[in-house]
Design a protein around this motif. Sequence first.
Motif, PDB file in Angstrom:
ATOM      1  N   MET A   1       0.770  -1.124   0.140  1.00  0.00           N
ATOM      2  CA  MET A   1       0.142  -0.124   0.044  1.00  0.00           C
ATOM      3  C   MET A   1       0.774   1.178   0.067  1.00  0.00           C
ATOM      4  N   ALA A   2       0.515   2.097  -0.892  1.00  0.00           N
ATOM      5  CA  ALA A   2       1.342   3.238  -0.976  1.00  0.00           C
ATOM      6  C   ALA A   2       1.093   4.118   0.212  1.00  0.00           C
ATOM      7  N   PRO A   3       2.292   5.008   0.677  1.00  0.00           N
ATOM      8  CA  PRO A   3       1.890   5.831   1.605  1.00  0.00           C
ATOM      9  C   PRO A   3       0.617   6.781   1.690  1.00  0.00           C
ATOM     10  N   GLY A   4      -0.245   7.093   2.472  1.00  0.00           N
ATOM     11  CA  GLY A   4      -1.274   8.110   2.444  1.00  0.00           C
ATOM     12  C   GLY A   4      -2.674   7.449   1.704  1.00  0.00           C
ATOM     13  N   SER A   5      -2.444   6.117   1.337  1.00  0.00           N
ATOM     14  CA  SER A   5      -3.709   5.447   0.578  1.00  0.00           C
ATOM     15  C   SER A   5      -4.569   4.766   1.402  1.00  0.00           C
ATOM     16  N   LEU A   6      -5.789   4.616   0.842  1.00  0.00           N
ATOM     17  CA  LEU A   6      -6.776   4.007   1.672  1.00  0.00           C
ATOM     18  C   LEU A   6      -6.982   2.665   0.852  1.00  0.00           C
ATOM     19  N   TRP A   7      -6.937   1.431   1.240  1.00  0.00           N
ATOM     20  CA  TRP A   7      -7.312   0.120   0.601  1.00  0.00           C
ATOM     21  C   TRP A   7      -8.788  -0.592   1.209  1.00  0.00           C
ATOM     22  N   ALA A   8      -9.636  -1.129   0.551  1.00  0.00           N
ATOM     23  CA  ALA A   8     -10.558  -1.840   1.196  1.00  0.00           C
ATOM     24  C   ALA A   8     -11.112  -2.840   0.269  1.00  0.00           C
ATOM     25  N   GLY A   9     -11.731  -3.976   0.989  1.00  0.00           N
ATOM     26  CA  GLY A   9     -12.179  -5.199   0.212  1.00  0.00           C
ATOM     27  C   GLY A   9     -11.406  -6.419   0.444  1.00  0.00           C
ATOM     28  N   ARG A  10     -11.914  -7.456  -0.085  1.00  0.00           N
ATOM     29  CA  ARG A  10     -11.290  -8.724   0.157  1.00  0.00           C
ATOM     30  C   ARG A  10     -11.190  -9.233  -1.210  1.00  0.00           C
ATOM     31  N   PRO A  11     -10.283  -9.386  -1.869  1.00  0.00           N
ATOM     32  CA  PRO A  11      -8.989  -8.925  -1.743  1.00  0.00           C
ATOM     33  C   PRO A  11      -9.025  -7.298  -1.591  1.00  0.00           C
ATOM     34  N   ALA A  12      -8.293  -6.838  -0.860  1.00  0.00           N
ATOM     35  CA  ALA A  12      -8.016  -5.275  -0.852  1.00  0.00           C
ATOM     36  C   ALA A  12      -7.459  -4.460  -2.122  1.00  0.00           C
ATOM     37  N   LYS A  13      -7.969  -3.598  -2.329  1.00  0.00           N
ATOM     38  CA  LYS A  13      -7.551  -2.708  -3.556  1.00  0.00           C
ATOM     39  C   LYS A  13      -7.695  -1.189  -3.321  1.00  0.00           C
ATOM     40  N   PRO A  14      -6.870  -0.592  -3.795  1.00  0.00           N
ATOM     41  CA  PRO A  14      -6.967   0.927  -3.390  1.00  0.00           C
ATOM     42  C   PRO A  14      -8.155   1.577  -4.034  1.00  0.00           C
ATOM     43  N   LEU A  15      -8.375   2.502  -3.002  1.00  0.00           N
ATOM     44  CA  LEU A  15      -9.690   3.233  -3.014  1.00  0.00           C
ATOM     45  C   LEU A  15      -9.323   4.481  -3.603  1.00  0.00           C
ATOM     46  N   LYS A  16      -8.466   5.188  -2.732  1.00  0.00           N
ATOM     47  CA  LYS A  16      -8.160   6.705  -2.888  1.00  0.00           C
ATOM     48  C   LYS A  16      -7.087   7.134  -1.991  1.00  0.00           C
ATOM     49  N   ASP A  17      -6.437   8.215  -2.202  1.00  0.00           N
ATOM     50  CA  ASP A  17      -5.740   8.820  -1.253  1.00  0.00           C
ATOM     51  C   ASP A  17      -6.336   9.589  -0.046  1.00  0.00           C
ATOM     52  N   LEU A  18      -5.776   9.240   1.254  1.00  0.00           N
ATOM     53  CA  LEU A  18      -6.381   9.876   2.328  1.00  0.00           C
ATOM     54  C   LEU A  18      -6.206  11.423   2.314  1.00  0.00           C
ATOM     55  N   SER A  19      -7.319  11.769   2.800  1.00  0.00           N
ATOM     56  CA  SER A  19      -7.273  13.650   3.114  1.00  0.00           C
ATOM     57  C   SER A  19      -6.392  13.894   4.181  1.00  0.00           C
ATOM     58  N   ASP A  20      -5.981  15.117   4.334  1.00  0.00           N
ATOM     59  CA  ASP A  20      -5.030  15.659   5.524  1.00  0.00           C
ATOM     60  C   ASP A  20      -5.946  15.451   6.678  1.00  0.00           C
ATOM     61  N   ALA A  21      -7.207  15.721   6.683  1.00  0.00           N
ATOM     62  CA  ALA A  21      -8.152  15.311   7.661  1.00  0.00           C
ATOM     63  C   ALA A  21      -8.312  13.942   8.379  1.00  0.00           C
ATOM     64  N   ALA A  22      -8.292  13.027   7.521  1.00  0.00           N
ATOM     65  CA  ALA A  22      -8.312  11.708   7.840  1.00  0.00           C
ATOM     66  C   ALA A  22      -6.796  11.355   8.443  1.00  0.00           C
ATOM     67  N   ILE A  23      -5.746  11.899   7.799  1.00  0.00           N
ATOM     68  CA  ILE A  23      -4.512  11.578   8.647  1.00  0.00           C
ATOM     69  C   ILE A  23      -4.328  12.175   9.717  1.00  0.00           C
ATOM     70  N   ALA A  24      -4.922  13.620  10.114  1.00  0.00           N
ATOM     71  CA  ALA A  24      -4.813  14.096  11.433  1.00  0.00           C
ATOM     72  C   ALA A  24      -5.709  13.299  12.285  1.00  0.00           C
ATOM     73  N   GLY A  25      -6.821  12.700  11.851  1.00  0.00           N
ATOM     74  CA  GLY A  25      -7.818  11.826  12.675  1.00  0.00           C
ATOM     75  C   GLY A  25      -6.878  10.613  13.225  1.00  0.00           C
ATOM     76  N   MET A  26      -6.214  10.120  12.537  1.00  0.00           N
ATOM     77  CA  MET A  26      -5.556   8.658  12.728  1.00  0.00           C
ATOM     78  C   MET A  26      -4.442   9.410  13.804  1.00  0.00           C
ATOM     79  N   ARG A  27      -3.733  10.475  13.509  1.00  0.00           N
ATOM     80  CA  ARG A  27      -2.814  10.997  14.575  1.00  0.00           C
ATOM     81  C   ARG A  27      -3.582  11.211  15.844  1.00  0.00           C
ATOM     82  N   MET A  28      -4.758  11.766  16.154  1.00  0.00           N
ATOM     83  CA  MET A  28      -5.388  12.055  17.129  1.00  0.00           C
ATOM     84  C   MET A  28      -5.844  10.572  17.693  1.00  0.00           C
TER      85      MET A  28
END
Length: 189
Positions: free
Chosen positions: A141-168
Motif C-alpha cells: 500500500m502506498a503511503p497515504g492511501s486507503l485500501w478496502a475489500g477482500r482482496p483489498a484494492k486501492p480506493l483513494k488517497d487519504l485527506s489531510d483531515a483523515a490523516i490528522a484523525g489517525m494521529r489523534m
Amino acid sequence: MTTPPPGVRIIPIHGNTPQIHDSAFVAPGCVLVGDVTIGADSSIWYNCVLRADVSRIVIGERSNVQDGSVLHCDPERPGDPDGSPLLIGDDVLIGHMAMVHGCVIEDRGFVGLGAIAMNKAVIGSDAMLAAGAMLTEGKTMAPGSLWAGRPAKPLKDLSDAAIAGMRMGVAHYVENGRAHKAAVKATGN
C-alpha cells in the motif's frame, strides 16, 4: 520489563522472552510468546495474542494493538531465508479483532477493525487498511492511501483531515493506555 504485567501470560520459547518497555501497557488476558518487543508508550489491549515462536514481532513506540487481535509471523523457508517477521513502526493503530501476519506496517499506518494483513504485505506510512479488508500476501500500500475489500484494492488517497484523525487516535490510545495501566495496577488484576 522483567516481571509480566498482572493478568498477562508471558511464555519464553526457543531462548526468546518477550521484552516490554516499562512505559507500555499490556492488558490482562493477553498472551505474549517468544521474540516479541514492545516499544515505549505502546499498548496491547485486552485478550490479544502475540505469538513470535518462529520469527520476531517488533512493535515501535506509541503504537496500539486493540482488543482481540492476533499477531503472528512465519519462519525462514527454502527460497525465503528471511521468513516473514512482523514489523510494526511507531504511531501505528491496529483495530479490534485484526489479524496481522508476517507483514510490515510503517510508521503511522492503520489497520481497521477485523482487517487481515498477510505475509510480506506492506502498509505504507499514513496508509489505512479499511475495516474488514484483507491485504493479500506481498501487496504494498502506498503511503497515504486507503485500501478496502477482500482482496483489498486501492480506493483513494487519504485527506489531510483523515490523516490528522489517525494521529489523534494515536494520542488518545497513549493516554488511555496510561489510565488503564494505573487502573489495572490499582485493582491488582
